[in-house]
Every structure is written in structure tokens, then in C-alpha cells.
Design a protein around this motif. Sequence first.
Motif, short mmCIF file in Angstrom:
data_model
loop_
_atom_site.label_atom_id
_atom_site.label_comp_id
_atom_site.label_asym_id
_atom_site.label_seq_id
_atom_site.Cartn_x
_atom_site.Cartn_y
_atom_site.Cartn_z
N ARG A 101 1.75 -5.14 -2.99
CA ARG A 101 0.94 -4.06 -2.43
C ARG A 101 0.32 -3.35 -3.63
O ARG A 101 1.02 -2.71 -4.42
CB ARG A 101 1.85 -3.13 -1.63
CG ARG A 101 1.12 -1.98 -0.95
CD ARG A 101 2.11 -1.14 -0.18
NE ARG A 101 2.62 -1.85 0.99
CZ ARG A 101 1.98 -1.88 2.17
NH1 ARG A 101 0.84 -1.23 2.33
NH2 ARG A 101 2.48 -2.56 3.17
N THR A 125 -6.27 -0.33 -0.89
CA THR A 125 -4.98 -1.04 -0.91
C THR A 125 -5.21 -2.52 -0.69
O THR A 125 -5.94 -2.93 0.21
CB THR A 125 -4.04 -0.49 0.19
OG1 THR A 125 -3.91 0.90 -0.01
CG2 THR A 125 -2.67 -1.14 0.11
N LEU A 159 -3.29 -6.23 -0.22
CA LEU A 159 -2.03 -6.91 0.08
C LEU A 159 -2.18 -8.39 -0.26
O LEU A 159 -3.06 -9.06 0.29
CB LEU A 159 -1.69 -6.78 1.57
CG LEU A 159 -1.10 -5.45 2.03
CD1 LEU A 159 -0.96 -5.45 3.54
CD2 LEU A 159 0.26 -5.21 1.37
#
Length: 310
Positions: A227, A256, A258
Motif C-alpha cells: 500500500r 494510494t 495497491l
Amino acid sequence: MTAIELSSVTKRFGPVTAVDDLTLAIEDGEIFGFLGPNGAGKSTVISLLLDFIRPTAGTVRVLGRDAQAESLAVRERTGVLPDAYHVYDRLTGRQHVDFAIRSKGTDDDPDALLERVGIEDAGDRKAGTYSKGMAQRLMLATALVGTPELLVFDEPTTGLDPTGAREMRDIIRAERDRGATVFFSSHSLHQVEAVCDRVGILNRGRLVALDSVAGLRERTGGGARLRITADQMSDAVLNTLRSQDGVTAAEADGQTLLVTCDPGAKADVIATLRGSGVDVVDFATETTSLEDLFIDYTTDERAAAPGEQR
Ligand SMILES: Nc1ncnc2c1ncn2[C@@H]1O[C@H](COP(=O)(O)OP(=O)(O)OP(=O)(O)O)[C@@H](O)[C@H]1O
């Protein structure tokens, strides 16, 4: 000896098939975790073991005996913590344990059992005044009466606080160490992974996985999820990451990112970002959890497919 042996067991309640052609063997001295979502059939299997209900088809053997024909002999050697239990409001905790000792004809010390489950101070109180967790502990004390060869616990940690759940796990391990077999059901992989030798995952009455905790973990591929918080993100960078060796997925949500990848590819992911001019503000690694695997095995799309054991 095989402690529990279910052979092609099916249980139907009218139109509902609660257990569907289940074959399963639990070895002596094993801690076996029986997992599955609500309605999977776990309690039904437990009721079949104890002859509370009878199978529509198939055979059930417990401690080397036929669960139906010799149910009394089975129950004498089995300690049970049921899903729905009842305490007698006007009897004290100690009286409950005394009653179980007299019923089983053993010479257990009730105070030692109350102490073992952590309610020794409440032994003289009426069970009607107990909290849910205390009543659960009391039922555990009665299940341990007579040092049973087999312990069958339905959702043993439900209603317990984290300390209680840990104490339950300690008791399960101690019982196994003295030679008992422990079969317990749970919704939660967290509860089983710490104590179980093997795990069976049940979904819609069928066994969809049967393995050791380590084996199940291996099936998660030991994958890592990164992350990452970045100062910027672009489709070009995402595509570069996706094509990188060891990366199985890369998704962005605002700043963000992932990334699912082999553990060995983590450093390369960060290097690629830096090489692309992206400033990594923060990053954290999560391992793919057994919980993910459990959900994967028990989601409806998979369950709808003929539930082959994998
Ligand atoms: N006595 C019964 N009569 C009719 N249906 C039943 C009966 N007992 C269980 N069932 C059905 O069988 C299925 C399996 O139920 P069971 O209680 O075994 O599941 P479970 O895995 O223990 O679920 P939970 O985790 O919610 O306790 C469910 O569809 C339930 O409605």
C-alpha cells in the motif's frame, strides 16, 4: 485410531441440504478447525456427531463407534460446548459443575475446573447473574469434566473477550497435549490458525478445502500487498508496474497505490516508481491473509460452481 469418521454423509431438512455428501476423517490427538460462513452446515455436522440428529444418508463414527447405535458410549467420552446452551439461572456455577461431575460419575474437583476457566471467584454466584462470556466459560468447565477423549466445541470463542479467546486457545492446546482430540467450528480463521493442526472449510454443506494451516497459507502464494502513498500517479506508471516481473496487480485510488506482488518484487516496485519520477511518501506491506483465502473459498460465485474439493 480415527477419532471422527464421516463417510458420504448427507443431511437434508426438507428442501434444504445442510450437509452434502461429506467424507472427512479426524485423527486421534488432532486439533481440527471446522470453518464456514453462516449456514454452511457446521452445527449440523456437530449434531450428527453427537446423534442429536440423524443423517439422511451416510455413516458417522466417533471414537471408533457408530454415532447412532452407540451414542451413549460416545457421549460419555466426549466433552461438548454447544452453540446454543442453557444455564440454570438459580443454580450456582459450582452446582452446574457438580451436576456434570455426578452425571458423568467422575471425581473431578469442581473448584479446579472453575479456576481453569477463570471464574473461580464466581463459583458461588447464581449462573443467572453471569455475563455471556462467564456462562460460556462455565459451559467449558462442564465440557472438561471427566477428561474426555474428544472435545467438540461449536463456536467456542463467540462471546469471549480477547483474553477469554486466548485462554480458550490455551485450554484447547493443553487438552490436545494431554491426548484429547479437539474438533471445533468457527467463522473466523484468526481463531483457528493459532491452534489447529488441520482446517476444513465447509460451504453450503460441502467441503471446499481440507489442509493444514501451513498448507492453506501456501495456497495464498505467500503474496504481498503493498500500500503505497505517492505524490502523483499516472496510467503510464501503473502499466509499467503491471508488466513488471513478480507483479500480479496494480491499482490506484487517488494517491494510494495497491500493488500485489511476490515478496521478492517489493524493492523493484519501489525502484520503478522512483525511476519514473514518482515520490513515494509512505508505504506499508500486508501479507495476503488466510481470511482472504477463506472468503475466496466461500463466496457465492465459487459456491455456485460444483463445489469440488481443492
Ligand atoms: N432443524 C433444522 N430445520 C431446518 N433447517 C435447518 C435445521 N438445522 C439447520 N438447518 C439449515 O441447514 C443449513 C445449515 O445450518 P447450520 O446451523 O448447520 O449452519 P452453521 O454452519 O452452523 O451456521 P452458523 O455459523 O450460522 O451457526 C442452514 O440452511 C439451516 O437453515
